[in-house]
Design a protein around this motif. Structure first.
Motif, mmCIF file in Angstrom:
data_model
loop_
_atom_site.group_PDB
_atom_site.id
_atom_site.type_symbol
_atom_site.label_atom_id
_atom_site.label_comp_id
_atom_site.label_asym_id
_atom_site.label_seq_id
_atom_site.Cartn_x
_atom_site.Cartn_y
_atom_site.Cartn_z
ATOM 1 N N CYS A 136 -6.756 -1.103 -2.908
ATOM 2 C CA CYS A 136 -6.141 0.216 -2.953
ATOM 3 C C CYS A 136 -6.583 0.903 -4.243
ATOM 4 O O CYS A 136 -6.417 0.345 -5.335
ATOM 5 C CB CYS A 136 -4.616 0.104 -2.902
ATOM 6 N N VAL B 260 0.834 -1.199 0.000
ATOM 7 C CA VAL B 260 0.000 0.000 0.000
ATOM 8 C C VAL B 260 0.871 1.253 0.000
ATOM 9 O O VAL B 260 0.615 2.211 -0.740
ATOM 10 C CB VAL B 260 -0.951 -0.010 1.212
ATOM 11 N N GLU C 5 -9.787 -2.565 3.696
ATOM 12 C CA GLU C 5 -8.338 -2.507 3.526
ATOM 13 C C GLU C 5 -7.808 -3.657 2.649
ATOM 14 O O GLU C 5 -6.703 -4.141 2.837
ATOM 15 C CB GLU C 5 -7.628 -2.510 4.884
ATOM 16 N N SER D 23 -5.093 8.600 -3.865
ATOM 17 C CA SER D 23 -5.063 7.192 -3.450
ATOM 18 C C SER D 23 -5.788 7.038 -2.114
ATOM 19 O O SER D 23 -5.756 7.942 -1.275
ATOM 20 C CB SER D 23 -3.623 6.688 -3.326
ATOM 21 N N HIS D 24 -6.438 5.902 -1.948
ATOM 22 C CA HIS D 24 -7.062 5.582 -0.668
ATOM 23 C C HIS D 24 -7.356 4.091 -0.611
ATOM 24 O O HIS D 24 -7.401 3.404 -1.640
ATOM 25 C CB HIS D 24 -8.354 6.383 -0.454
ATOM 26 N N LEU D 25 -7.545 3.586 0.640
ATOM 27 C CA LEU D 25 -7.868 2.184 0.862
ATOM 28 C C LEU D 25 -9.366 2.010 1.035
ATOM 29 O O LEU D 25 -10.063 2.912 1.507
ATOM 30 C CB LEU D 25 -7.152 1.670 2.108
ATOM 31 N N GLU E 46 0.833 4.079 -2.931
ATOM 32 C CA GLU E 46 0.506 5.462 -2.605
ATOM 33 C C GLU E 46 1.629 6.406 -3.024
ATOM 34 O O GLU E 46 1.378 7.528 -3.489
ATOM 35 C CB GLU E 46 0.215 5.589 -1.104
#
Length: 596
Positions: free
Chosen positions: A107, A84, A104, A98-100, A88
């Protein structure tokens, strides 16, 4: 002996000591002492927390940012958190968000127009990579998935850079979405044009599709990449493809994209071709007029991004401007002699007045070709290197491709005089033929030469009518033979090489000069005209037998690949000019024996 934590902190110290003040050195020493007793895992967690805190802070100084990137790249990605962090960092470098996901396990790398889903597994492994435009269903991308599974992050980052550049459109999200929608409808119409029925003009279906298809060989975009149009392929490209892989190699292509424009243009917001398509007398589709209901004024244009960039004459650039209603312009283009542009693109040789090239040919034959710089500096033979061709209507594309093909044919002929230039020729080498290449009219050039044992100069005039038709005229004292002109024209069209053609001329004329000189035409003016007088069936058959008697290593008699999705039911001719079958004989009979 230093502990692992000490080594990490020491690396931080070395990075900053070179440019830090004495106060900074004191702080780093204190930092080293404070964390000397920390465990390796605790130190790593601290480093990652520090990296996380700087992600949204645009005020972080550049040296620290670069240091964090180097540390991230040096870390082995062996956990989900590590993967991750790497994704990112790549997203930030390419200007993406970007984000999860809440779970989780996914990505997201996002932009205004598209996003990428990276489905993660424990241990940092990647299950799938999917690309999508906002509002559309994500599609798996095998190429991106393979790069991440092999942890080839640099190549993955470059792929994202290509995606970002493809969607580099100014404006707010609503405007960007409309421009992207216009591009999708353009692609739909180009596919409709490519699938219209047409007559075959070459025996090799793939080459026929490239050279004679209304918009060449069209391939849809994959993994978020743009649609490609392969619009020209030379005999040399065909030969290299056959010798390397057994298939026809790619020639010159154009990417179908969109670009920003200072002026708003009316772009389609729906398909302009009816279903089923209606066609005109030349087999082209009838387009719906651009009205307010099917188009919208947007600050963008469609683009054909040429790969490689194409050196083009100013007259061709002006012609494309006429086709596109002034969207294509010569403004701000740096004009140079066309051979100079081609030489700069193909070799490291600098352009000088009277530059000479040495071209080796089979059987240890060598030709010399000279380009007088003063002659090629005339305005009609100046051009510019074109990277993109803007347009705003799908109906522009067939006409634009015809201009690009015409220019490509001229370029291939000129390039043949220096493409195989030998840099390691002895100074005392005796040339079999010395030639001077001169410009004539916009589409006509001449090759002046002297044959062995002759005190007179001869001239071969070459006129490139278009990418399918070329005429040659041999001018010699007290010698006129239109059948020989026709023969030379056929040789040139088959090989698209001036040195190979001149080799054939040299051998043919040498054999003819030992025979009685033909009676010249009664009217001198006729001898200077470039003609295409039809041959009798008997002489044509005899010449073809001679031409195919010894194909040698130029032979291209192979099974023709089947062109995908090619409709050949109808006989509509996409071009009003007659085909002279530039490539057919390459596939079926090879080159004339005189070329070997």
């Amino acid at each position: 002996m230093e502990s692992k934590s000490e080594r990490v902190v020491h690396c931080w110290s070395v990075t900053f000591i070179a440019s830090a003040s004495m106060k900074t050195k004191t702080l780093m020493s204190a930092l080293k002492s404070k964390y000397a007793d920390k465990s390796w895992n605790e130190t790593m967690q601290l480093v990652r927390r520090c990296m996380d805190k700087t992600k949204g802070d645009g005020r972080v100084c550049e040296p620290i940012t670069k240091c964090l990137e180097k540390i991230n790249e040096a870390l082995n990605v062996s956990s989900l958190t590590g993967m991750v962090s790497r994704l990112e960092m790549i997203a930030k470098q390419r200007g993406l968000g970007s984000h999860l996901s809440p779970t989780e396990t996914v990505c997201y790398l996002t932009s205004d127009l598209f996003y990428i889903e990276v489905v993660l597994l424990p241990g940092g492994r990647v299950e799938d990579v999917r690309t999508a435009h906002h509002g559309e269903t994500p599609v798996s991308s095998p190429s991106l998935l393979q790069l991440l599974r092999m942890k080839r992050f640099q190549e993955f980052s470059l792929k994202l850079d290509d995606l970002v550049s493809f969607y580099n459109i100014q404006g707010d999200s609503d405007v960007k979405a409309k421009i992207y929608s216009a591009l999708r409808f353009l692609e739909t119409d180009l596919f409709k044009i490519s699938h219209l029925p047409r007559s075959l003009r070459e025996s090799d279906l793939h080459v026929d599709l490239i050279m004679n298809g209304r918009i060449g060989n069209v391939q849809p975009g994959r993994d978020g990449t743009p649609m490609t149009v392969e619009y020209y392929i030379s005999p040399l490209d065909v030969l290299m493809g056959l010798s390397d892989t057994g298939d026809v190699s790619s020639g010159r292509i154009a990417l179908v994209m969109v670009g920003n424009s200072d002026t708003s243009h009316r772009l389609q917001i729906e398909s302009l071709i009816s279903s089923p398509p209606q066609v005109d007398s030349l087999g082209f589709p009838v387009f719906q007029p651009l009205t307010d209901s099917c188009s919208e004024l947007l600050p963008a244009t469609f683009l054909l991004k040429l790969q490689p960039p194409l050196p083009m004459l100013s007259s061709f650039i002006e012609n494309m401007g006429t086709i596109t209603d002034g969207v294509m312009s010569e403004k701000d283009l740096q004009m140079e002699p066309l051979p100079q542009l081609l030489i700069k693109q193909n070799s490291q040789i600098s352009w000088t007045d009277g530059i000479q090239f040495v071209v080796p040919l089979p059987a240890s034959e060598y030709h010399s070709y000279v380009f007088p710089g003063a002659e090629w500096g005339r305005e009609s033979w100046k051009g510019a290197l074109i990277h993109t061709v803007p347009f705003h209507h799908p109906g522009h594309v067939p006409a634009l491709l015809n201009v690009l093909r015409h220019q490509s044919a001229i370029n291939v002929l000129l390039e043949s005089c220096f493409r195989n230039h030998n840099h390691h020729i002895d100074a005392g080498l005796q040339f079999d033929l010395r030639c001077e290449v001169l410009p004539e009219s916009d589409h006509c050039l001449s090759v002046t030469f002297s044959l062995d044992g002759s005190s007179h100069l001869a001239v071969l005039q070459v006129t490139v009518v278009d990418s399918h038709q070329m005429s040659c005229r041999l001018l010699m004292p007290d010698f006129v033979d239109h059948k020989l002109d026709d023969y030379i024209s056929r040789v040139l069209m088959r090989c698209m090489s001036i040195p190979i053609t001149m080799r054939a001329v040299r051998k043919k004329v040498s054999s003819l000069t030992t025979q009685p000189v033909p009676v010249p035409d009664p009217e001198p003016s006729t001898a200077m005209e470039i003609t295409s007088t039809p041959r009798s069936s008997e002489s044509a058959v005899q010449e073809e037998r001679t031409a195919s008697s010894s194909p040698g290593y130029y032979l291209m008699s192979v099974p023709s690949p089947v062109a995908d999705n090619t409709n050949t039911d109808a006989v509509a001719n996409p071009s009003p000019c007659a085909s002279l079958a530039v490539y057919s004989h390459w596939v079926t009979s090879g080159l004339p024996a005189e070329l070997l």
